[in-house]
Design a protein around this motif. Structure first.
Motif, mmCIF file in Angstrom:
data_model
loop_
_atom_site.group_PDB
_atom_site.id
_atom_site.type_symbol
_atom_site.label_atom_id
_atom_site.label_comp_id
_atom_site.label_asym_id
_atom_site.label_seq_id
_atom_site.Cartn_x
_atom_site.Cartn_y
_atom_site.Cartn_z
ATOM 1 N N PHE A 250 0.871 -1.182 0.000
ATOM 2 C CA PHE A 250 0.000 0.000 0.000
ATOM 3 C C PHE A 250 0.908 1.231 0.000
ATOM 4 C CE2 PHE A 250 -3.275 2.770 2.168
ATOM 5 C CZ PHE A 250 -4.229 2.655 1.176
ATOM 6 N N HIS A 251 0.290 2.405 -0.118
ATOM 7 C CA HIS A 251 1.051 3.649 -0.098
ATOM 8 C C HIS A 251 1.520 3.992 1.310
ATOM 9 C CE1 HIS A 251 1.841 6.694 -3.072
ATOM 10 N NE2 HIS A 251 0.951 6.114 -3.834
ATOM 11 N N HIS A 252 2.806 4.166 1.517
ATOM 12 C CA HIS A 252 3.298 4.571 2.829
ATOM 13 C C HIS A 252 4.522 5.484 2.669
ATOM 14 C CE1 HIS A 252 0.777 1.574 4.783
ATOM 15 N NE2 HIS A 252 1.302 0.633 4.031
ATOM 16 N N PRO A 253 4.473 6.719 3.187
ATOM 17 C CA PRO A 253 5.682 7.541 3.238
ATOM 18 C C PRO A 253 6.519 7.127 4.457
ATOM 19 C CG PRO A 253 3.781 8.806 3.996
ATOM 20 C CD PRO A 253 3.270 7.436 3.653
ATOM 21 N N ILE A 254 7.672 6.547 4.228
ATOM 22 C CA ILE A 254 8.445 5.971 5.327
ATOM 23 C C ILE A 254 9.507 6.950 5.803
ATOM 24 C CG2 ILE A 254 9.909 4.045 6.058
ATOM 25 C CD1 ILE A 254 6.911 3.402 5.377
ATOM 26 N N ALA B 135 -0.197 2.069 14.755
ATOM 27 C CA ALA B 135 0.837 1.064 15.045
ATOM 28 C C ALA B 135 1.895 0.839 13.980
ATOM 29 C CB ALA B 135 0.208 -0.261 15.445
ATOM 30 N N MET B 136 1.894 1.589 12.852
ATOM 31 C CA MET B 136 2.927 1.348 11.849
ATOM 32 C C MET B 136 4.191 2.139 12.193
ATOM 33 S SD MET B 136 2.595 1.395 7.728
ATOM 34 C CE MET B 136 2.131 -0.294 7.352
ATOM 35 N N MET B 137 4.809 1.693 13.267
ATOM 36 C CA MET B 137 6.008 2.359 13.776
ATOM 37 C C MET B 137 6.862 1.282 14.422
ATOM 38 S SD MET B 137 6.313 5.891 15.887
ATOM 39 C CE MET B 137 5.251 5.586 17.284
ATOM 40 N N HIS C 92 9.016 4.908 10.928
ATOM 41 C CA HIS C 92 7.558 4.773 10.877
ATOM 42 C C HIS C 92 6.972 5.316 9.593
ATOM 43 C CE1 HIS C 92 6.850 9.117 11.866
ATOM 44 N NE2 HIS C 92 7.911 8.985 12.631
ATOM 45 N N CYS C 93 5.723 4.939 9.372
ATOM 46 C CA CYS C 93 4.965 5.531 8.283
ATOM 47 C C CYS C 93 4.563 6.935 8.721
ATOM 48 C CB CYS C 93 3.737 4.700 7.973
ATOM 49 S SG CYS C 93 2.783 5.438 6.633
ATOM 50 N N HIS C 94 4.711 7.926 7.831
ATOM 51 C CA HIS C 94 4.346 9.291 8.186
ATOM 52 C C HIS C 94 2.938 9.655 7.729
ATOM 53 C CE1 HIS C 94 5.252 13.247 9.804
ATOM 54 N NE2 HIS C 94 6.456 12.818 10.128
ATOM 55 N N ASN C 95 2.189 8.682 7.215
ATOM 56 C CA ASN C 95 0.737 8.854 7.187
ATOM 57 C C ASN C 95 0.348 8.754 8.656
ATOM 58 O OD1 ASN C 95 -2.032 7.967 7.421
ATOM 59 N ND2 ASN C 95 -2.015 7.599 5.205
ATOM 60 N N LEU C 96 -0.086 9.871 9.246
ATOM 61 C CA LEU C 96 -0.156 9.922 10.714
ATOM 62 C C LEU C 96 -1.200 8.975 11.276
ATOM 63 C CD1 LEU C 96 0.422 13.729 11.355
ATOM 64 C CD2 LEU C 96 2.087 11.863 11.317
ATOM 65 N N GLU C 97 -2.235 8.674 10.487
ATOM 66 C CA GLU C 97 -3.206 7.686 10.977
ATOM 67 C C GLU C 97 -2.578 6.293 10.979
ATOM 68 O OE1 GLU C 97 -4.324 10.321 8.886
ATOM 69 O OE2 GLU C 97 -4.964 11.267 10.756
ATOM 70 N N HIS C 98 -1.765 5.999 9.987
ATOM 71 C CA HIS C 98 -1.065 4.705 10.008
ATOM 72 C C HIS C 98 -0.096 4.655 11.188
ATOM 73 C CE1 HIS C 98 -1.583 4.087 5.350
ATOM 74 N NE2 HIS C 98 -2.696 4.436 5.957
ATOM 75 N N GLU C 99 0.632 5.753 11.382
ATOM 76 C CA GLU C 99 1.591 5.801 12.486
ATOM 77 C C GLU C 99 0.882 5.569 13.826
ATOM 78 O OE1 GLU C 99 3.810 9.474 12.769
ATOM 79 O OE2 GLU C 99 4.353 9.096 14.846
HETATM 80 CU CU CU Z 1 1.364 4.137 5.916
#
Ligand code: CU
Ligand code: C2O
Ligand code: CU
Length: 527
Positions: A453-457, A519-521, A509-516
């Motif tokens: 999926f799209h994730h700015p890391i 738990a995507m950290m 972490h992912c900088h999509n803040l909702e993903h972060e």
């Molecule tokens: Cu993400």
């Protein structure tokens, strides 16, 4: 995260838009591109574009300076802002404004920032892009408790672990400061456009949305020697999207209005998008420019929205954006772009030469990923006359030594996944204290990111260089020193990195803040 809603949320983004009369789904361009997030539609009356003058955040004055150190004080406080004309927006702010004041530092001089928390909830400050000792990096459980004493350890723990999106966490992971905390930044790093923002575990998305973000610029001798535009022709532009309730307050899909439970409602698991584009806190602003070169420091501080920026009209011959810098400062040489794709947390320093336009031209900054109200960002109104410009963009900007992947002794894999168990890195949800990597300081490493999926890391502590995308050349927006790299669905991106100077625990972490927040950290620990 104990909820099995992610795949459902993904399907919503791609499938559940309005329907045309013929029954076809009416997908926004944004969704068609497979970009993450869901728009919260504003209920407030929205202003016409290009009426509000572009605000420039004030530069913060130090409270004291000596031979080595500049010391600043900032209070995190509630403020009522007028963002939409005639309406009041209750915001959480650094020093009463959104964006917060800009801090300007000098490479090689220490900056100390004392943050006092007069908000009604805990806060954490992270300097994004800072080469910072771990104790000042803004670890997500290194909290500044509200100065009014309304929070104790028990309440803090409850607020981060409760509900369907709470994280597992022992009390031992918490590091609590009462009322204020002092952050020390050595600035042993080159000139760059950095930013500071909240980083509290589980609540970063909400806190940044409510206003906790500001610029922090670093200057150095090398950059100052270049004949680049400066002063009022060096403009930081913080681009964010927001959504407004009828009374002007920010709308955010929190799970509970008291904000005692982390996470957002299911429909927004992929990210929260607004329908109002703010630049430096103003909706679709306008800025008068002279027919001269300007340096624009573009920052995407949005929670989840990606932008594809384009000047309209483009100057004759194209290449209107002359990129001179990336997240980590100057490029080796300028690169010309017709469009800039900018993911959350990325920065592009560009020079735009408005003398390429006829006097009186109105140049819109468009978002080619947007639709309707999100398809435009701001406007530059070009003055008349032909003032003399003593700036140039030299063909050589800086030495950017390549980190040699041949010297890498370790390759690490990080898989970013949205699945029915949650947003995960290598199959695990964020848990403070659980380090996924232990890089040795000074060692060159290759990190390989893969995703569905799209994730700015984003990686803390040191900037990195992008080595490849899908085993091929890097993309047009991957050049120079980066701290955030945009991963697209089914992509593999390799970066080469070397952590230096500071042992301790940092985040990736992912900088999509909702993903972060959901738990995507992951922690990594340097030694
Ligand atoms: Cu993400
Ligand atoms: Cu801009 Cu760890 O964040
Ligand atoms: Cu960061």
């Amino acid at each position: 995260m104990r909820r099995r809603a992610l795949l459902g949320a993904g399907a919503t983004v791609l499938g559940a838009g309005a329907l045309t009369a013929a029954g076809w789904p009416l997908l926004s361009r944004y969704a068609r591109e497979g970009l993450p997030g869901k728009v919260m539609t504003s209920r407030a009356e929205l202003p016409a574009a290009f009426r509000t003058p572009l605000p420039i955040p004030r530069v913060l004055e130090p409270v004291s300076s000596n031979g080595t150190t500049d010391t600043y004080e900032l209070t995190q406080q509630h403020a009522e802002l007028e963002i939409l004309p005639g309406l009041r927006t209750a915001a959480w702010t650094y020093g009463g404004t959104f964006p917060g004041p800009t801090i300007v530092s000098r490479s090689g001089r220490r900056t100390v920032v004392r943050h006092r928390n007069e908000l009604d909830r805990p806060a954490v400050v992270h300097l994004h892009g800072g080469h910072t000792p771990a104790a000042s990096d803004g670890y997500p459980t290194s909290l500044i408790l509200p100065a009014d004493g309304s929070y104790d350890a028990h309440r803090v723990h409850q607020d981060m672990t409760g509900g369907p999106h709470g994280h597992a966490m022992g009390h031992g992971a918490m590091d609590l400061a009462e009322g204020s905390r002092t952050y020390t930044y050595p600035f042993d790093q080159r000139a760059a456009t950095l930013w500071y923002h909240d980083h509290r575990m589980s609540y970063t998305g909400a806190a940044v949305w409510m206003g906790l973000a500001g610029f922090h610029l670093v200057h150095d001798d090398e950059e100052e020697r270049l004949p680049l535009p400066r002063g009022d022709r060096d403009i930081p532009l913080m681009i964010t999207d927001r959504s407004f309730a009828a009374d002007g307050s920010f709308q955010y899909p929190w799970l509970d209005a008291q904000l005692r439970t982390p996470g957002v409602t299911d429909a927004y698991m992929n990210g929260v998008l607004g329908d109002v584009i703010l630049v430096n806190g103003a909706p679709w602003p306008v800025h008068q420019v002279r027919r001269l070169r300007y340096r624009l420091r573009l920052l995407n501080a949005s929670n989840a929205r990606l932008y594809k920026l384009q000047l309209d009209p483009q100057p004759e011959g194209g290449g209107g954006f002359v990129q001179i810098g990336s997240d980590g400062g100057l490029l080796d040489a300028p690169r010309r772009h017709d469009t800039l794709e900018i993911a959350p947390a990325e920065r592009f320093d560009v020079v735009v030469d408005f003398s390429r336009y006829r006097p009186g031209t109105r140049v819109r900054l468009l978002n080619r990923f947007g639709d309707g109200s999100t398809a435009q960002v701001m406007r530059f109104d070009v003055g008349s006359g032909s003032p003399r410009d003593d700036t140039t963009v030299p063909g050589k900007l800086s030495d950017v030594p390549r980190l040699d992947p041949g010297r890498a002794t370790v390759t690490r894999d990080f898989h970013f996944r949205g699945s029915d168990v949650g947003w995960t890195i290598n199959g695990t949800e964020y848990e403070p204290g659980n380090s996924l990597a232990r890089p040795a300081l000074g060692q060159v490493e290759i990190w390989r990111f893969t995703t569905n999926f799209h994730h700015p890391i984003h990686v803390h502590l040191d900037h990195f260089q992008v080595l490849s995308r899908n085993n091929r050349d890097i993309g047009p927006f991957d050049h120079g020193w980066k701290d955030t790299v945009d991963l697209r669905p089914a992509e593999a991106v390799e970066i080469v990195t070397r952590f230096t100077d500071y042992p301790g625990t940092y985040m990736l972490h992912c900088h999509n803040l909702e993903h972060e927040d959901m738990a995507m950290m992951a922690d990594f620990t340097t030694a």
